[in-house]
Design a protein around this motif. Structure first.
Motif, PDB file in Angstrom:
ATOM      1  N   THR A  86       0.838  -1.121  -0.142  1.00 44.62           N
ATOM      2  CA  THR A  86      -0.047   0.041   0.005  1.00 44.62           C
ATOM      3  C   THR A  86       0.769   1.078   0.067  1.00 44.62           C
ATOM      4  O   THR A  86       0.348   2.264  -0.388  1.00 44.62           O
ATOM      5  CB  THR A  86      -0.959   0.020   0.975  1.00 44.62           C
ATOM      6  N   GLU A  87       2.156   1.147   0.665  1.00 44.15           N
ATOM      7  CA  GLU A  87       2.997   2.390   0.748  1.00 44.15           C
ATOM      8  C   GLU A  87       2.326   3.232   1.504  1.00 44.15           C
ATOM      9  O   GLU A  87       3.088   4.393   1.727  1.00 44.15           O
ATOM     10  CB  GLU A  87       3.181   2.871  -0.633  1.00 44.15           C
ATOM     11  N   GLU A  88       1.214   3.120   2.327  1.00 45.07           N
ATOM     12  CA  GLU A  88       0.932   4.072   3.338  1.00 45.07           C
ATOM     13  C   GLU A  88       1.766   4.039   4.655  1.00 45.07           C
ATOM     14  O   GLU A  88       1.828   2.908   5.384  1.00 45.07           O
ATOM     15  CB  GLU A  88      -0.577   3.784   3.541  1.00 45.07           C
ATOM     16  N   GLY A  89       2.604   4.788   4.999  1.00 41.50           N
ATOM     17  CA  GLY A  89       3.295   4.987   6.099  1.00 41.50           C
ATOM     18  C   GLY A  89       4.775   4.276   5.753  1.00 41.50           C
ATOM     19  O   GLY A  89       5.762   4.104   6.609  1.00 41.50           O
ATOM     20  N   HIS A  90       5.321   4.276   4.415  1.00 42.28           N
ATOM     21  CA  HIS A  90       6.541   3.467   3.933  1.00 42.28           C
ATOM     22  C   HIS A  90       7.539   4.571   4.218  1.00 42.28           C
ATOM     23  O   HIS A  90       8.822   3.864   4.341  1.00 42.28           O
ATOM     24  CB  HIS A  90       6.300   2.874   2.648  1.00 42.28           C
ATOM     25  N   ARG A 136       4.238   2.272  -8.825  1.00 43.04           N
ATOM     26  CA  ARG A 136       4.360   1.682  -7.528  1.00 43.04           C
ATOM     27  C   ARG A 136       3.849   2.325  -6.340  1.00 43.04           C
ATOM     28  O   ARG A 136       3.732   1.507  -5.268  1.00 43.04           O
ATOM     29  CB  ARG A 136       5.641   1.497  -7.478  1.00 43.04           C
ATOM     30  N   TRP A 137       3.755   3.586  -6.379  1.00 40.73           N
ATOM     31  CA  TRP A 137       3.264   4.520  -5.316  1.00 40.73           C
ATOM     32  C   TRP A 137       1.855   5.055  -5.759  1.00 40.73           C
ATOM     33  O   TRP A 137       1.685   5.893  -6.491  1.00 40.73           O
ATOM     34  CB  TRP A 137       4.412   5.761  -5.345  1.00 40.73           C
ATOM     35  N   PRO A 138       0.864   4.507  -4.796  1.00 35.10           N
ATOM     36  CA  PRO A 138      -0.504   4.925  -5.182  1.00 35.10           C
ATOM     37  C   PRO A 138      -0.672   6.491  -4.869  1.00 35.10           C
ATOM     38  O   PRO A 138      -1.582   7.008  -5.487  1.00 35.10           O
ATOM     39  CB  PRO A 138      -1.128   4.122  -4.185  1.00 35.10           C
ATOM     40  N   MET A 140       1.499   8.702  -5.855  1.00 32.26           N
ATOM     41  CA  MET A 140       1.945   9.403  -6.854  1.00 32.26           C
ATOM     42  C   MET A 140       0.844   9.172  -8.287  1.00 32.26           C
ATOM     43  O   MET A 140       0.692  10.158  -9.113  1.00 32.26           O
ATOM     44  CB  MET A 140       3.274   8.685  -7.588  1.00 32.26           C
ATOM     45  N   CYS A 141      -0.009   7.911  -8.193  1.00 38.05           N
ATOM     46  CA  CYS A 141      -0.907   7.764  -9.194  1.00 38.05           C
ATOM     47  C   CYS A 141      -1.900   8.898  -9.032  1.00 38.05           C
ATOM     48  O   CYS A 141      -2.327   9.344  -9.899  1.00 38.05           O
ATOM     49  CB  CYS A 141      -1.482   6.546  -8.986  1.00 38.05           C
ATOM     50  N   LEU A 142      -2.357   8.943  -7.778  1.00 33.24           N
ATOM     51  CA  LEU A 142      -3.339  10.028  -7.609  1.00 33.24           C
ATOM     52  C   LEU A 142      -2.912  11.442  -7.859  1.00 33.24           C
ATOM     53  O   LEU A 142      -3.847  12.061  -8.495  1.00 33.24           O
ATOM     54  CB  LEU A 142      -3.591   9.857  -5.957  1.00 33.24           C
ATOM     55  N   GLN A 143      -1.773  11.879  -7.361  1.00 33.09           N
ATOM     56  CA  GLN A 143      -1.262  13.246  -7.608  1.00 33.09           C
ATOM     57  C   GLN A 143      -1.160  13.386  -9.481  1.00 33.09           C
ATOM     58  O   GLN A 143      -1.567  14.603  -9.674  1.00 33.09           O
ATOM     59  CB  GLN A 143       0.270  13.346  -7.191  1.00 33.09           C
ATOM     60  N   LYS A 174       2.348 -12.948  -8.393  1.00 33.97           N
ATOM     61  CA  LYS A 174       1.609 -12.658  -9.700  1.00 33.97           C
ATOM     62  C   LYS A 174       0.955 -11.340  -9.616  1.00 33.97           C
ATOM     63  O   LYS A 174       0.653 -10.757  -8.561  1.00 33.97           O
ATOM     64  CB  LYS A 174       0.484 -13.688  -9.798  1.00 33.97           C
ATOM     65  N   PRO A 175       1.119 -10.631 -10.658  1.00 32.99           N
ATOM     66  CA  PRO A 175       0.624  -9.198 -10.709  1.00 32.99           C
ATOM     67  C   PRO A 175      -0.854  -9.187 -10.406  1.00 32.99           C
ATOM     68  O   PRO A 175      -1.308  -9.956 -10.931  1.00 32.99           O
ATOM     69  CB  PRO A 175       0.860  -8.814 -12.192  1.00 32.99           C
ATOM     70  N   GLU A 176      -1.195  -8.008  -9.668  1.00 34.23           N
ATOM     71  CA  GLU A 176      -2.632  -8.179  -9.458  1.00 34.23           C
ATOM     72  C   GLU A 176      -2.890  -6.566  -9.230  1.00 34.23           C
ATOM     73  O   GLU A 176      -1.821  -5.357  -9.282  1.00 34.23           O
ATOM     74  CB  GLU A 176      -3.109  -8.817  -8.156  1.00 34.23           C
ATOM     75  N   TYR A 177      -4.358  -6.151  -9.297  1.00 39.44           N
ATOM     76  CA  TYR A 177      -4.482  -4.605  -9.391  1.00 39.44           C
ATOM     77  C   TYR A 177      -3.820  -3.873  -7.769  1.00 39.44           C
ATOM     78  O   TYR A 177      -4.559  -4.227  -6.935  1.00 39.44           O
ATOM     79  CB  TYR A 177      -6.090  -4.392  -9.349  1.00 39.44           C
ATOM     80  N   LEU A 178      -3.288  -2.924  -8.071  1.00 39.85           N
ATOM     81  CA  LEU A 178      -2.952  -2.245  -7.050  1.00 39.85           C
ATOM     82  C   LEU A 178      -4.143  -0.951  -6.469  1.00 39.85           C
ATOM     83  O   LEU A 178      -4.318  -0.844  -5.362  1.00 39.85           O
ATOM     84  CB  LEU A 178      -1.484  -1.484  -7.020  1.00 39.85           C
ATOM     85  N   ILE A 179      -4.695  -0.575  -7.321  1.00 38.41           N
ATOM     86  CA  ILE A 179      -5.606   0.574  -7.409  1.00 38.41           C
ATOM     87  C   ILE A 179      -6.810   0.004  -8.099  1.00 38.41           C
ATOM     88  O   ILE A 179      -6.852  -0.717  -9.128  1.00 38.41           O
ATOM     89  CB  ILE A 179      -5.008   1.770  -7.861  1.00 38.41           C
TER      90      ILE A 179
END
Length: 219
Positions: A86-90, A136-138, A140-143, A174-179
Motif C-alpha cells: 500500500t505504501e501508506e506510512g512506508h 508503484r506508489w498509489p 503518485m498515481c493520485l497526484q 503474480k501481478p494484481e490490481y494495486l488501485i
C-alpha cells in the motif's frame, strides 16, 4: 567507489560523513578555535551560566526530536494491509531494500457527458524514471491523475474522470490490481487517512520450493 559503481543515492556520502563519530570528541571545538581570528586562552574565557528556561527549552526540543524519530517510522502500523504493497506510512519507516516491486500504470480519461473513454499518453509529462515509479506508489498515481484532470479541463473537458489500470507485483508475486480501476481518481483527495481505493494484497508469496516446473503454466 560505491557512489560511482552503484546507484544507491545519498548513502555513500552519508557513510563518509558518519566517519566523524570516530574522531576525538573535542574536534568541533578545535575546528571553531582554528577559525577564530584571535586565540582565546583558557584562563581568559568566562563560563556563561545557562538559564533554567533555556535548559528546559533545549530539553523539550530534544525530547520532541527523539519522539519523532521513534514514532514516525512506526506509523505504518496504523494503516491496514502490507506497507510494502500500500505504501501508506512506508516513507521514513526504515523499510528500504526489503522488497522488490514492479508495476505498470495506464491512465484513461472519461467524459461523463458523451461517455467517451480514451487512453492518455503520459510520455509528454513523465520521464522514463517517473513512469517506472508512478505505478508503484498509489499517492503518485493520485497526484498524477489530478494533474491529468487539470490538463484535460484546459482542453475543454469539464467534469473529466480519470481512472488508472495499475497492476503491481510484490517480491515475485503474480501481478494484481494495486488501485481499483473503477474509481475516479480525479475526485479522490490526498489525505493522511487510509485510501480505500487501494486494493489489498491477495496473492501469496511463491516460495522457491513451491515454484512450478519450467514446463508448467504458472498459476
Amino acid at each position: 567507489m560505491n557512489k560511482i559503481l552503484f546507484n544507491i543515492g545519498i548513502f555513500p556520502l552519508l557513510a563518509i560523513s558518519a566517519t566523524l563519530i570516530f574522531f576525538p570528541p573535542d574536534w568541533p571545538r578545535k575546528v571553531c578555535l582554528f577559525f577564530q581570528p584571535l586565540a582565546i586562552s583558557a584562563r581568559d574565557r568566562t563560563v556563561r551560566s545557562v538559564s533554567h528556561g533555556w535548559r528546559k527549552l533545549t530539553l523539550a526540543f530534544f525530547v520532541t526530536y527523539l519522539a519523532i524519530q521513534v514514532f514516525l517510522p512506526l506509523r505504518h502500523f496504523l494503516y491496514p494491509g502490507n506497507v510494502h504493497w500500500t505504501e501508506e506510512g512506508h516513507r521514513y519507516a526504515w523499510h528500504m531494500k526489503l522488497r522488490q516491486k514492479r508495476a505498470t500504470a495506464e491512465f484513461y480519461a472519461t467524459d461523463p457527458v458523451t461517455g467517451e473513454t480514451w487512453w492518455v499518453d503520459d510520455r509528454p509529462y513523465l520521464s522514463s524514471t517517473q513512469r517506472d515509479r508512478v505505478g508503484r506508489w498509489p499517492d503518485m498515481c493520485l497526484q498524477f491523475a489530478h494533474f491529468l484532470a487539470e490538463e484535460q479541463r484546459k482542453q475543454g473537458h469539464e467534469n473529466i474522470e480519470i481512472r488508472v489500470e495499475c497492476k503491481a507485483s510484490l517480491n515475485g508475486r503474480k501481478p494484481e490490481y494495486l488501485i481499483d480501476p473503477d474509481v475516479d481518481l480525479a475526485k479522490e483527495k490526498r489525505s493522511l487517512w487510509h485510501a480505500d481505493w487501494i486494493r489489498p494484497l491477495t496473492h501469496p508469496l511463491l516460495l522457491r520450493e513451491e515454484s512450478p516446473d519450467p514446463g508448467e503454466d504458472r498459476p
